[in-house]
Write a protein that holds these residues in place. Structure first.
Motif, PDB file in Angstrom:
ATOM      1  N   MET A 139      31.503  37.234  30.168  1.00 50.23           N
ATOM      2  CA  MET A 139      30.759  36.427  30.243  1.00 50.23           C
ATOM      3  C   MET A 139      30.514  37.221  31.931  1.00 50.23           C
ATOM      4  O   MET A 139      29.432  37.394  32.072  1.00 50.23           O
ATOM      5  N   ILE A 140      31.007  38.227  32.402  1.00 52.96           N
ATOM      6  CA  ILE A 140      31.006  39.667  33.197  1.00 52.96           C
ATOM      7  C   ILE A 140      30.694  40.141  32.815  1.00 52.96           C
ATOM      8  O   ILE A 140      29.331  40.701  33.473  1.00 52.96           O
ATOM      9  N   ARG A 141      30.584  40.732  31.587  1.00 55.66           N
ATOM     10  CA  ARG A 141      29.583  41.702  30.848  1.00 55.66           C
ATOM     11  C   ARG A 141      28.424  41.544  30.173  1.00 55.66           C
ATOM     12  O   ARG A 141      27.656  41.989  30.154  1.00 55.66           O
ATOM     13  N   GLY A 142      28.382  40.658  30.088  1.00 53.10           N
ATOM     14  CA  GLY A 142      27.040  39.736  29.695  1.00 53.10           C
ATOM     15  C   GLY A 142      26.030  39.900  30.881  1.00 53.10           C
ATOM     16  O   GLY A 142      25.206  39.036  30.904  1.00 53.10           O
ATOM     17  N   GLU A 143      26.517  40.257  32.267  1.00 49.43           N
ATOM     18  CA  GLU A 143      25.774  39.602  33.354  1.00 49.43           C
ATOM     19  C   GLU A 143      25.101  41.125  34.278  1.00 49.43           C
ATOM     20  O   GLU A 143      26.168  41.987  34.210  1.00 49.43           O
ATOM     21  N   PRO A 144      23.934  41.628  34.529  1.00 44.45           N
ATOM     22  CA  PRO A 144      23.733  43.003  34.666  1.00 44.45           C
ATOM     23  C   PRO A 144      24.469  42.859  36.013  1.00 44.45           C
ATOM     24  O   PRO A 144      24.984  44.451  36.099  1.00 44.45           O
ATOM     25  N   TRP A 145      24.920  42.737  36.965  1.00 44.02           N
ATOM     26  CA  TRP A 145      25.887  42.469  38.282  1.00 44.02           C
ATOM     27  C   TRP A 145      27.161  43.180  37.682  1.00 44.02           C
ATOM     28  O   TRP A 145      28.453  43.449  38.554  1.00 44.02           O
ATOM     29  N   GLY A 146      27.380  42.497  36.340  1.00 46.65           N
ATOM     30  CA  GLY A 146      28.940  42.927  35.916  1.00 46.65           C
ATOM     31  C   GLY A 146      28.772  43.702  35.281  1.00 46.65           C
ATOM     32  O   GLY A 146      30.343  44.708  34.891  1.00 46.65           O
ATOM     33  N   ARG A 147      28.061  44.826  34.225  1.00 49.89           N
ATOM     34  CA  ARG A 147      28.494  45.550  33.903  1.00 49.89           C
ATOM     35  C   ARG A 147      28.962  46.990  34.164  1.00 49.89           C
ATOM     36  O   ARG A 147      29.632  48.005  33.130  1.00 49.89           O
ATOM     37  N   HIS A 148      29.372  47.199  35.341  1.00 45.58           N
ATOM     38  CA  HIS A 148      29.720  48.241  36.174  1.00 45.58           C
ATOM     39  C   HIS A 148      30.924  48.300  36.919  1.00 45.58           C
ATOM     40  O   HIS A 148      31.730  49.005  37.575  1.00 45.58           O
ATOM     41  N   GLU A 150      36.649  29.943  38.369  1.00 44.09           N
ATOM     42  CA  GLU A 150      36.670  30.917  39.396  1.00 44.09           C
ATOM     43  C   GLU A 150      36.831  32.065  39.089  1.00 44.09           C
ATOM     44  O   GLU A 150      35.577  32.413  40.153  1.00 44.09           O
ATOM     45  N   ALA A 151      36.997  32.926  38.285  1.00 44.81           N
ATOM     46  CA  ALA A 151      37.418  34.264  38.331  1.00 44.81           C
ATOM     47  C   ALA A 151      35.385  34.724  37.892  1.00 44.81           C
ATOM     48  O   ALA A 151      35.103  35.143  39.189  1.00 44.81           O
ATOM     49  N   VAL A 152      34.880  34.425  36.908  1.00 49.65           N
ATOM     50  CA  VAL A 152      33.551  34.026  37.379  1.00 49.65           C
ATOM     51  C   VAL A 152      32.973  33.798  38.133  1.00 49.65           C
ATOM     52  O   VAL A 152      32.000  34.635  38.813  1.00 49.65           O
ATOM     53  N   HIS A 153      33.088  32.987  38.817  1.00 49.77           N
ATOM     54  CA  HIS A 153      32.118  32.282  40.620  1.00 49.77           C
ATOM     55  C   HIS A 153      31.989  33.431  41.669  1.00 49.77           C
ATOM     56  O   HIS A 153      31.365  34.257  41.863  1.00 49.77           O
ATOM     57  N   ALA A 154      33.982  33.782  41.690  1.00 50.25           N
ATOM     58  CA  ALA A 154      34.645  35.230  42.056  1.00 50.25           C
ATOM     59  C   ALA A 154      34.159  36.326  42.257  1.00 50.25           C
ATOM     60  O   ALA A 154      32.932  37.010  43.081  1.00 50.25           O
ATOM     61  N   ALA A 155      33.741  36.906  41.380  1.00 47.01           N
ATOM     62  CA  ALA A 155      33.017  37.930  40.331  1.00 47.01           C
ATOM     63  C   ALA A 155      31.785  38.065  40.803  1.00 47.01           C
ATOM     64  O   ALA A 155      31.063  39.329  41.559  1.00 47.01           O
ATOM     65  N   ARG A 156      31.153  36.759  40.440  1.00 49.19           N
ATOM     66  CA  ARG A 156      29.096  36.908  40.885  1.00 49.19           C
ATOM     67  C   ARG A 156      28.622  37.170  42.407  1.00 49.19           C
ATOM     68  O   ARG A 156      28.310  37.586  42.878  1.00 49.19           O
ATOM     69  N   THR A 157      29.296  35.885  43.775  1.00 50.17           N
ATOM     70  CA  THR A 157      29.686  36.188  44.676  1.00 50.17           C
ATOM     71  C   THR A 157      30.097  37.478  45.749  1.00 50.17           C
ATOM     72  O   THR A 157      29.290  37.509  46.062  1.00 50.17           O
ATOM     73  N   TYR A 158      31.536  37.511  44.779  1.00 44.41           N
ATOM     74  CA  TYR A 158      31.960  38.707  45.721  1.00 44.41           C
ATOM     75  C   TYR A 158      31.514  39.977  45.003  1.00 44.41           C
ATOM     76  O   TYR A 158      31.536  41.139  45.965  1.00 44.41           O
ATOM     77  N   LEU A 159      30.892  40.893  43.832  1.00 49.60           N
ATOM     78  CA  LEU A 159      30.724  41.907  43.544  1.00 49.60           C
ATOM     79  C   LEU A 159      31.669  42.853  43.792  1.00 49.60           C
ATOM     80  O   LEU A 159      31.836  43.758  44.555  1.00 49.60           O
ATOM     81  N   ARG A 171      37.094  47.057  46.386  1.00 47.16           N
ATOM     82  CA  ARG A 171      36.609  45.671  46.470  1.00 47.16           C
ATOM     83  C   ARG A 171      37.539  45.329  44.834  1.00 47.16           C
ATOM     84  O   ARG A 171      36.974  45.584  43.888  1.00 47.16           O
ATOM     85  N   MET A 172      38.724  44.601  45.733  1.00 43.93           N
ATOM     86  CA  MET A 172      39.441  43.904  43.841  1.00 43.93           C
ATOM     87  C   MET A 172      39.003  42.465  44.208  1.00 43.93           C
ATOM     88  O   MET A 172      39.568  41.834  45.393  1.00 43.93           O
ATOM     89  N   LEU A 173      39.249  41.901  43.180  1.00 46.85           N
ATOM     90  CA  LEU A 173      39.664  40.911  42.484  1.00 46.85           C
ATOM     91  C   LEU A 173      40.522  40.224  42.139  1.00 46.85           C
ATOM     92  O   LEU A 173      40.608  41.016  40.400  1.00 46.85           O
ATOM     93  N   VAL A 174      41.777  39.892  41.958  1.00 44.51           N
ATOM     94  CA  VAL A 174      42.999  39.271  41.506  1.00 44.51           C
ATOM     95  C   VAL A 174      42.875  38.211  41.093  1.00 44.51           C
ATOM     96  O   VAL A 174      42.651  37.047  42.286  1.00 44.51           O
ATOM     97  N   VAL A 175      42.974  37.886  39.644  1.00 42.52           N
ATOM     98  CA  VAL A 175      43.258  36.714  38.916  1.00 42.52           C
ATOM     99  C   VAL A 175      44.279  36.642  38.125  1.00 42.52           C
ATOM    100  O   VAL A 175      44.651  37.089  37.154  1.00 42.52           O
ATOM    101  N   ASP A 176      44.801  35.103  38.548  1.00 45.23           N
ATOM    102  CA  ASP A 176      46.585  34.585  37.873  1.00 45.23           C
ATOM    103  C   ASP A 176      46.358  33.031  38.023  1.00 45.23           C
ATOM    104  O   ASP A 176      46.591  33.227  39.414  1.00 45.23           O
ATOM    105  N   ASP A 177      46.620  32.622  37.030  1.00 49.96           N
ATOM    106  CA  ASP A 177      47.271  30.923  37.930  1.00 49.96           C
ATOM    107  C   ASP A 177      48.690  31.329  38.088  1.00 49.96           C
ATOM    108  O   ASP A 177      49.356  29.807  39.032  1.00 49.96           O
ATOM    109  N   ASN A 178      49.360  32.195  38.247  1.00 52.00           N
ATOM    110  CA  ASN A 178      50.978  32.137  38.844  1.00 52.00           C
ATOM    111  C   ASN A 178      50.754  32.551  40.583  1.00 52.00           C
ATOM    112  O   ASN A 178      50.740  34.280  40.669  1.00 52.00           O
ATOM    113  N   ARG A 179      50.644  31.736  41.656  1.00 50.29           N
ATOM    114  CA  ARG A 179      51.062  31.813  42.326  1.00 50.29           C
ATOM    115  C   ARG A 179      51.274  32.977  43.229  1.00 50.29           C
ATOM    116  O   ARG A 179      50.831  33.916  44.082  1.00 50.29           O
ATOM    117  N   ASP A 180      52.624  33.391  42.444  1.00 51.08           N
ATOM    118  CA  ASP A 180      53.197  34.141  43.484  1.00 51.08           C
ATOM    119  C   ASP A 180      52.938  35.864  43.130  1.00 51.08           C
ATOM    120  O   ASP A 180      53.365  36.066  43.646  1.00 51.08           O
TER     121      ASP A 180
END
Length: 694
Positions: free
Chosen positions: A623-632, A593-602, A560-569
């Motif tokens: 912010m991700i590392r500061g949450e329990p769900w984001g440490r791993h 949007e990256a923080v929200h997606a990481a929290r909901t999509y895991l 499960r992967m999350l890709v975040v970049d303001d360059n849409r191409d």
């Protein structure tokens, strides 16, 4: 300015000519001189003279001979000649001069006044003659013009009479045609039970004919009905529809609008029955009055009843197919399970293994037929959904071949497979498209005699992917080519080949759901068949994949992967690559949007651009590392900065890896594959934070 009158002076002596010019200069005439008969004749060719003053005694041709020549020419015979002489002439000479056309004799030395007077008379006579000639010429021109105008007028009158006669004949013919057309229309309206009507917008009244009166169930001879009365006949379910349609018709004032048509139900007051009516209307503009709003009405009750019966029958058919398919699956599962258990427990004797294999193969065939029935049922009920994803056409073809291999091998057939050198990328449901191609391969294997040859050609034509399946089987009669994709249609030529005739119908619908088309061709019975599938190529995805140099031989992972970049191409190309590797990919375009997606999509892995809007990549990582769900989670930084301090800043923010743009696809693929293997093995691809999820 009028041209000067010309006078010709002829004398062989220059002194005499100069004297004559001096005498006649006050006359206002243009004086032209000649010293010989030849010069005089040449001047007469180029000029029109009022008079000629001619010396009799000249060397060569004398004045008498010259005068005879002048009077002998039609153009100059009218020019008056005055002879000059310095000698005494006898009576014979005078008579001879007058005979050749002389009008007078002047003796030298001349009396200037007499010469000027005579020349003045001849000049005036010449002017008068010219004026009369011009007047006569103009009069002749006017006469000719008048004759021309009279002729044109005569022709115009004749043409007008001919047009009047032709138009009269056309009007008579048109009247006859109109009368015949009106009669045919009346017969057609009566035969088709069509009523006609016309709306009167000012009075809010509808004028109807006898048939319209019958259709509405109104009393006989009703010819005008208030619109409010007509609206009361409409059933409650269609009341708003009819009211809106009537108001639209009343306010439409131009015939440039489309004709209006609507269907509704009425309750006829004559018998209380409910009837379906279809109204078609049009607004016709007129120059001499308000627009006319006219139309026809037909009774469509029987058609509506037939449509309802067809819909009910179709629904019952779909329900039956769905129920049958589900019911058939119930006994299939235990049959296959029982055969497998017998194999595992070693309970099958050698002579029983063959029948068990037959049961297993036939159970698999029956399962496939049931699946086809279920798919057809879902498609006809609009319940089948495609799960599209970027995929290589080669992968789909290989999956189809793998599914059809047992049937191909059973028939002893040889499969010739031709695949493209470059990947062809589709946005398709892999399972469904593999099912389509497998159906075609199964048909080729089933309808070919033993040890046949099946050819599969995969190629690109412009922006279409083309798959052709050719066999040497029983072929298709010309009369059946257009029907092979219909439900339950089979071409067997009297030989049972199995199947329900569902596979091709299902294949056609699945291909069309992908925006493609499928066709069949054959030379006839015994000459084999050719099936061709054409699908649109996902050009944008393919371009993205080519831009980063990816081939078909992608390493696979299931993350499960999350890709975040303001360059849409960049996001599209990178996410496509990761999906082709088998990953489930989610995308984002800014820090929040990256923080929200990481929290909901895991996700397992986050590929994060550092220079994001709203929140930069370092802030998002913290912010991700500061949450329990984001440490791993495995965090990978994507940035254009590659100095040691940049890498240290990434580590301090919580990133596991630091990749410098443009990212080498092989490096990225290797890294993702390592993460996947680490997840499967329970090990971590980074030292600081384990990647295994809790």
């Amino acid at each position: 300015m009028a041209e000067l009158v010309k006078v010709l002076l002829v004398d062989d002596q220059v002194r005499n000519l100069e004297a004559l010019q001096a005498v006649l200069h006050p006359s206002g005439c243009r004086l032209i001189t000649a010293q010989s008969a030849d010069e005089a004749l040449l001047a007469l060719l180029h000029h029109d003279f009022a008079a000629i003053v001619l010396d009799i005694r000249m060397p060569g041709m004398d004045g008498i001979e010259l005068a005879r020549l002048i009077k002998g020419r039609r153009k100059t015979r009218h020019v008056p000649i005055l002879f000059l002489t310095a000698h005494l002439m006898d009576e014979d000479d005078v008579i001879r001069g007058y005979q050749v056309g002389a009008v007078d004799y002047l003796t030298k030395p001349l009396n200037p006044e007499i010469l000027r007077s005579k020349i003045a008379i001849f000049a005036e006579l010449h002017r008068t003659t010219q004026g009369l000639a011009e007047a006569n010429h103009q009069l002749q021109q006017e006469v000719k013009e008048r004759e021309r105008v009279e002729e044109e007028l005569r022709q115009a009158n004749q043409q007008l009479e001919e047009r009047v006669e032709a138009r009269t004949a056309e009007l008579v013919e048109a009247h006859d045609v109109l009368s015949a057309s009106e009669e045919r229309l009346r017969i057609a309206l009566d035969a088709g039970r069509m009523g006609t009507w016309e709306l009167d917008a000012s009075q809010r009244t509808c004028h109807i004919d006898e048939m319209q009166c019958t259709l509405l169930g109104l009393p006989e001879k009703t010819r005008s009905v208030p619109l409010d009365t007509l609206l009361t006949l409409t059933s409650a379910a269609d009341s708003e529809l009819v009211r809106s349609a009537v108001e639209y018709a009343l306010t439409t004032n131009s015939d440039s609008n489309n004709d209006y048509r609507y269907e509704f139900r009425i309750v006829r007051p004559s018998d209380g029955s409910i009837r379906w009516l279809q109204v078609s209307g049009r607004t016709v503009t007129r120059e001499d009055g308000p627009p006319r709003r006219i139309g026809v009405t037909i009774d469509i009750t029987e058609r509506k009843q037939s449509e309802q019966l067809l819909q009910d029958a179709d629904r019952r058919k779909n329900d039956f197919l769905a129920t049958l398919a589900h019911e058939l699956r119930n006994p299939l599962a235990p049959i296959r399970n029982a055969v497998e258990l017998m194999r595992l427990k070693g309970q099958l004797a050698a002579d029983q293994r063959g029948p068990a294999d037959v049961i297993d193969r036939q159970a698999r065939v029956l399962t496939r037929l049931v699946d086809d029935l279920l798919d057809i049922s879902r498609i006809t009920q609009n319940r089948l959904e495609l799960r599209r994803e970027p995929t290589s056409l080669t992968t789909i073809v290989e999956s189809a071949v793998e599914s059809s291999r047992p049937l191909i091998d059973t028939g002893g057939h040889t499969l010739h497979l031709k695949l493209p050198d470059e990947p062809i990328v589709l946005l398709a449901d892999v399972t469904r498209m593999a099912q389509v191609l497998s159906n075609l391969l199964n048909n080729s294997a089933r309808y070919s005699d033993k040890r046949g040859h099946i050819h599969v050609d995969v190629r690109r034509e412009l922006m279409e992917a083309v798959v052709t399946v050719v066999d040497e089987g029983i072929g298709i009669p010309a009369a059946m080519i257009g029907r092979v994709f219909e439900m339950f249609v089979q071409v067997s030529h009297g030989r049972g080949r199995g199947g329900l005739g569902v596979g091709l119908a299902l294949s056609k619908q699945l291909v069309e759901m992908h925006g493609g088309r499928i066709t069949a061709a054959s030379g006839g019975p015994g000459l084999g068949s050719t099936f061709e599938v054409r699908l649109p190529i996902a050009s944008e995805l393919e371009a993205s994949i080519r831009a980063i140099g990816v081939k078909d031989d992608l390493p696979t992972s299931r993350l499960r992967m999350l890709v975040v970049d303001d360059n849409r191409d960049s996001v599209e190309s990178l996410s496509t690559l990761l999906r082709l590797m088998g990953n489930d990919v989610h995308v984002g375009y800014d820090g929040m949007e990256a923080v929200h997606a990481a929290r909901t999509y895991l996700p397992d892995v986050v590929l994060l651009d550092v220079g994001l809007p709203l929140r930069n990549g370092y802030e998002v990582a913290r912010m991700i590392r500061g949450e329990p769900w984001g440490r791993h989670m495995v965090l990978i930084a994507l940035t254009g900065w590659g100095q040691e301090q940049d890498r240290r800043q990434s580590r301090e923010a919580g990133f596991d890896h630091h990749l410098v743009k443009p990212v080498d696809p092989k490096v990225l693929m290797t890294l993702v594959a390592d993460v996947f293997r680490g997840n499967r093995n329970g090990t971590s691809p980074r030292a600081e934070v384990p990647t295994a999820r809790p």
